[in-house]
Design a protein around this motif. Structure first.
Motif, PDB file in Angstrom:
ATOM      1  N   HIS A 106       3.040 -29.935   2.524  1.00 48.07           N
ATOM      2  CA  HIS A 106       2.005 -30.934   2.557  1.00 48.07           C
ATOM      3  C   HIS A 106       0.721 -30.149   3.083  1.00 48.07           C
ATOM      4  N   SER A 107       0.808 -29.232   3.967  1.00 51.99           N
ATOM      5  CA  SER A 107      -0.217 -28.499   4.411  1.00 51.99           C
ATOM      6  C   SER A 107      -0.899 -27.523   3.057  1.00 51.99           C
ATOM      7  N   LYS A 108      -0.055 -27.243   2.388  1.00 55.86           N
ATOM      8  CA  LYS A 108      -0.601 -26.456   1.155  1.00 55.86           C
ATOM      9  C   LYS A 108      -1.077 -27.342   0.011  1.00 55.86           C
ATOM     10  N   GLY A 109      -0.943 -28.581   0.014  1.00 52.69           N
ATOM     11  CA  GLY A 109      -1.345 -29.646  -1.153  1.00 52.69           C
ATOM     12  C   GLY A 109      -0.512 -29.716  -2.040  1.00 52.69           C
ATOM     13  N   PHE A 110       0.856 -29.503  -1.701  1.00 51.32           N
ATOM     14  CA  PHE A 110       2.132 -29.936  -2.847  1.00 51.32           C
ATOM     15  C   PHE A 110       2.135 -31.267  -2.537  1.00 51.32           C
ATOM     16  N   SER A 111       2.701 -31.872  -3.729  1.00 53.70           N
ATOM     17  CA  SER A 111       2.987 -33.278  -3.945  1.00 53.70           C
ATOM     18  C   SER A 111       4.435 -33.405  -4.152  1.00 53.70           C
ATOM     19  N   TYR A 112       5.311 -32.602  -3.688  1.00 56.58           N
ATOM     20  CA  TYR A 112       6.848 -32.311  -3.599  1.00 56.58           C
ATOM     21  C   TYR A 112       7.256 -33.899  -2.674  1.00 56.58           C
ATOM     22  N   GLU A 113       8.081 -34.852  -3.461  1.00 59.00           N
ATOM     23  CA  GLU A 113       8.693 -35.733  -2.634  1.00 59.00           C
ATOM     24  C   GLU A 113       9.885 -35.303  -2.087  1.00 59.00           C
ATOM     25  N   ARG A 114      10.767 -35.727  -1.230  1.00 60.70           N
ATOM     26  CA  ARG A 114      11.825 -35.382  -0.438  1.00 60.70           C
ATOM     27  C   ARG A 114      13.086 -34.792  -1.258  1.00 60.70           C
TER      28      ARG A 114
ATOM     29  N   GLU B  98      12.983 -33.396  -4.293  1.00 60.64           N
ATOM     30  CA  GLU B  98      12.732 -31.925  -4.570  1.00 60.64           C
ATOM     31  C   GLU B  98      12.623 -31.085  -3.557  1.00 60.64           C
ATOM     32  N   MET B  99      12.306 -31.467  -2.490  1.00 57.40           N
ATOM     33  CA  MET B  99      12.446 -30.539  -1.347  1.00 57.40           C
ATOM     34  C   MET B  99      13.879 -30.068  -1.055  1.00 57.40           C
ATOM     35  N   ILE B 100      14.513 -31.050  -1.039  1.00 52.69           N
ATOM     36  CA  ILE B 100      16.119 -30.923  -0.897  1.00 52.69           C
ATOM     37  C   ILE B 100      16.544 -29.791  -1.688  1.00 52.69           C
ATOM     38  N   ASP B 101      16.163 -30.014  -3.100  1.00 49.88           N
ATOM     39  CA  ASP B 101      16.482 -29.241  -4.158  1.00 49.88           C
ATOM     40  C   ASP B 101      16.178 -27.846  -4.038  1.00 49.88           C
ATOM     41  N   CYS B 102      14.940 -27.686  -3.328  1.00 46.28           N
ATOM     42  CA  CYS B 102      14.359 -26.532  -3.069  1.00 46.28           C
ATOM     43  C   CYS B 102      15.106 -25.811  -1.680  1.00 46.28           C
TER      44      CYS B 102
END
Length: 468
Positions: A167-175, A177-181
């Motif tokens: 979020h601090s870097k301006g990404f719009s990923y939802e949770r 996708e973050m879990i996939d990451c």
């Protein structure tokens, strides 16, 4: 930093986790002296490197003859300064300690005979060669024994920290996708910094890990080369554990990795655990000699499963892998390791954070005699395995089923019966009298049906993102 005595702070942790970045962000502009070791450089080059740093901070470009003279020069310059704390930062410390350099003995004398007797020195040292940092510095039995006043293990981000970072870097990923990451690269700060906000998680992973020249295609080799001076045996342990989803005993590792049974194996296991690559645990009801070791580093698991044979990968390999049976098998296991990294969040979600507990697993394999005995209990003939148990002091065991799914997970009649059978076997084998609390940990919760209603607790993705 605010104490009224000199401090010797040792920072360690796996490569790319953000050790140097942390010190730089906090101390930039406040350093009295700072230098960074040169990888695989001989003594002469390291001393020249020291002279460059001295010139930057004290306008003294003399090249010392040895490390004792170097630290003597540094102490004399610092003695000429006024009041206030003096921050000395030596980054990649193990790289200075080349063969016959006597760097460590000079550092010992610098601290023991000079810095220790002052009250204004803050010596911060950092290194990715974790085995060296632990053996030669933090757990030193020589002149630096018990001299480190503070040690800091820098660990990868949790999901909550990853979310704040993106979020601090301006990404719009939802949770989701973050879990996939997190499944693929974990919470290693540098890996996350390589992601492009204009691309999806899958596109980023494909480009970084499976495209020729990708930033992370050679990361596995660089990772272990930087952490350990002789990485081959460490890699052998990692690869052995990578072949056993639920972990191995020490003797199993020795056999699989073809190592000699000596104290070095125990030392290497401790170092790998200290760097967050593996975890150790005692299976439910087992003796201490039956300790298990399990590979839990997300990127290492991802590399062994998909990247190790990267020469066979075609264009957009990762994008084509998503949704395949191989992807499903890997993501299921990877999600289990994500859960292991977030046990505090799981315990908080279960409402048992105030209860003493012990996380463990359980496995049972029937003997041939039991299998062939027609009168033997049918449950005992089948065997069973439970990947995560939370053994609680309130006479309850939380039986955790960790299931990765892109939608709500549906408990079928067959799987419900399978869980019931395992619980019967578990009670008969262990003879435990504790109550069972059935817990399902899934990204999106359970499909509401008659079997879901028998579940005592549910933990979902949002619970894993809680700050603890």
């Amino acid at each position: 930093m605010a104490s009224d005595q000199s401090e010797f702070i040792a920072i360690y942790g796996r490569r790319r986790v953000g050790k140097t970045f942390l010190v730089k962000e906090l101390m930039e502009g406040r350093f009295t002296f700072r230098m960074t070791g040169k990888e695989n450089a001989p003594l002469k080059d390291q001393l020249i490197n020291f002279s460059y740093a001295m010139d930057n901070f004290f306008q003294d470009d003399r090249v010392p003859k040895n490390w004792s003279e170097a630290f003597r020069m540094l102490s004399k310059h610092i003695e000429q300064l006024g009041g206030g704390i003096k921050i000395i930062f030596i980054d990649e410390l193990p790289w200075f300690a080349t063969a016959k350099s006597r760097f460590l003995s000079a550092l010992e004398h610098f601290w023991n005979d000079w810095a220790y007797y002052r009250n204004d020195i803050k010596l911060i040292v950092c290194g990715s060669a974790t085995s060296w940092m632990l053996k030669k510095l933090i757990n030193s039995r020589g002149g630096l024994h018990n001299r480190v006043t503070h040690k800091m293990l820098i660990s990868p981000f949790t999901l909550e920290e990853m979310e704040r970072y993106f979020h601090s870097k301006g990404f719009s990923y939802e949770r989701p996708e973050m879990i996939d990451c997190y499944l693929a690269v974990g919470g290693v700060a540098y890996y996350l910094s390589l992601f492009n906000s204009e691309k999806s998680v899958a596109e980023n992973i494909n480009e970084l890990c499976f495209t020729k020249g990708g930033e992370m295609t050679d990361e596995f080799d660089r990772l272990f080369d930087s952490l350990f001076k002789k990485p081959d045996k460490y890699v052998a342990i990692i690869e052995a554990l990578g072949s056993a989803r639920k972990g191995m005993t020490r003797m199993d590792i020795i056999s699989k990795a073809k190592l000699l049974n000596n104290g070095n194996v125990t030392k290497m296991l401790k170092e790998l655990e200290a760097c967050d690559f593996i975890r150790s645990y005692y299976p439910f009801g087992r003796l201490k000699k039956e300790k298990m070791y399990q590979l839990t580093d997300q990127f290492t698991l991802f590399y062994l499963h998909f990247m190790k044979a990267q020469a066979t990968h075609g264009k957009n390999y990762w994008l084509h892998m998503i949704g395949t049976p191989e992807y499903a098998a890997w993501s299921g296991y990877a999600f289990e390791t994500v859960c292991l990294h977030h046990l505090d969040q799981i315990v908080e979600a279960l409402g048992i954070s105030g209860v003493l507990y012990s996380p463990c697993s359980w496995a049972y394999r029937p003997s041939e005699a039991i299998i062939e005995d027609s009168a033997a209990d049918e449950d005992l003939k089948r065997g069973g395995q439970i990947d995560l148990l939370i053994d609680r002091k309130d006479k309850t065991i939380s039986i955790c089923e960790m299931k990765y799914s892109g939608t709500q997970y549906e408990i079928t009649k067959a799987y419900a019966n399978y869980v019931d059978q395992r619980l019967r076997t578990f009670r008969k084998v262990t003879k435990t009298r504790k109550s069972f609390s059935i817990v399902y940990i899934t990204p999106f919760g359970l499909v509401s049906n008659m079997y879901a209603r028998k579940v005592n607790k549910q933990v979902i993705a949002d619970d894993l993102f809680v700050k603890t």
